[in-house]
Design a protein around this motif. Structure first.
Motif, PDB file in Angstrom:
ATOM      1  N   PHE A  98       0.825  -1.204   0.000  1.00 57.74           N
ATOM      2  CA  PHE A  98       0.000   0.000   0.000  1.00 57.74           C
ATOM      3  C   PHE A  98       0.863   1.259   0.000  1.00 57.74           C
ATOM      4  O   PHE A  98       0.578   2.216  -0.713  1.00 57.74           O
ATOM      5  CB  PHE A  98      -0.948  -0.010   1.202  1.00 57.74           C
ATOM      6  N   VAL A  99       1.932   1.257   0.805  1.00 58.23           N
ATOM      7  CA  VAL A  99       2.829   2.422   0.853  1.00 58.23           C
ATOM      8  C   VAL A  99       3.502   2.619  -0.503  1.00 58.23           C
ATOM      9  O   VAL A  99       3.596   3.749  -1.001  1.00 58.23           O
ATOM     10  CB  VAL A  99       3.868   2.254   1.994  1.00 58.23           C
ATOM     11  N   LEU A 100       3.978   1.532  -1.110  1.00 51.05           N
ATOM     12  CA  LEU A 100       4.588   1.643  -2.434  1.00 51.05           C
ATOM     13  C   LEU A 100       3.580   2.152  -3.469  1.00 51.05           C
ATOM     14  O   LEU A 100       3.918   2.993  -4.316  1.00 51.05           O
ATOM     15  CB  LEU A 100       5.158   0.288  -2.871  1.00 51.05           C
ATOM     16  N   PHE A 101       2.380   1.667  -3.438  1.00 53.50           N
ATOM     17  CA  PHE A 101       1.334   2.121  -4.351  1.00 53.50           C
ATOM     18  C   PHE A 101       1.036   3.601  -4.134  1.00 53.50           C
ATOM     19  O   PHE A 101       0.874   4.356  -5.099  1.00 53.50           O
ATOM     20  CB  PHE A 101       0.073   1.274  -4.142  1.00 53.50           C
ATOM     21  N   TYR A 102       0.984   4.023  -2.877  1.00 47.27           N
ATOM     22  CA  TYR A 102       0.685   5.414  -2.568  1.00 47.27           C
ATOM     23  C   TYR A 102       1.770   6.346  -3.133  1.00 47.27           C
ATOM     24  O   TYR A 102       1.464   7.351  -3.765  1.00 47.27           O
ATOM     25  CB  TYR A 102       0.544   5.580  -1.045  1.00 47.27           C
TER      26      TYR A 102
END
Length: 107
Positions: A98-102
């Motif tokens: 999720f952090v990478l996607f964000y």
């Protein structure tokens, strides 16, 4: 013309089958006689005693008859961590994704 068919309906023929060779009283009498003969033979010792089936625990019986559940039970016994202990690792991986996607898509 249609009213004629509603008022003049014929009843279907009844089915009265009487079995010729089956007598339920005689079948019951034969069964009772056979049960008495077996009981007397068991008392005399000609036939071995009838063992009564003991009631088994449903969950234990179900697991023992199901291949994948039996395998899971064996693996839980060997490892210190169960299958449900891996949820922490799964949550960490999802947060990292999720952090990478964000940072990659939304910024």
């Amino acid at each position: 013309m249609a009213a004629f068919f509603f008022y003049n309906n014929r009843k279907p023929g009844k089915f009265n089958y009487k079995p010729v060779l089956y007598n339920p009283e005689e079948e019951e009498r034969k069964k009772n006689l056979q049960d008495r003969i077996e009981k007397i033979k068991r008392e005399m010792g000609v036939l071995p005693e009838e063992k009564k089936a003991e009631k088994k625990d449903f969950k234990v019986e179900f697991v023992s008859r199901t291949h994948h559940l039996k395998k899971r039970k064996e693996n839980e016994g060997r490892a210190n961590r169960s299958y449900f202990a891996n949820n922490g690792l799964l949550i960490i991986i999802l947060l990292l994704l999720f952090v990478l996607f964000y940072f990659w898509v939304l910024r």
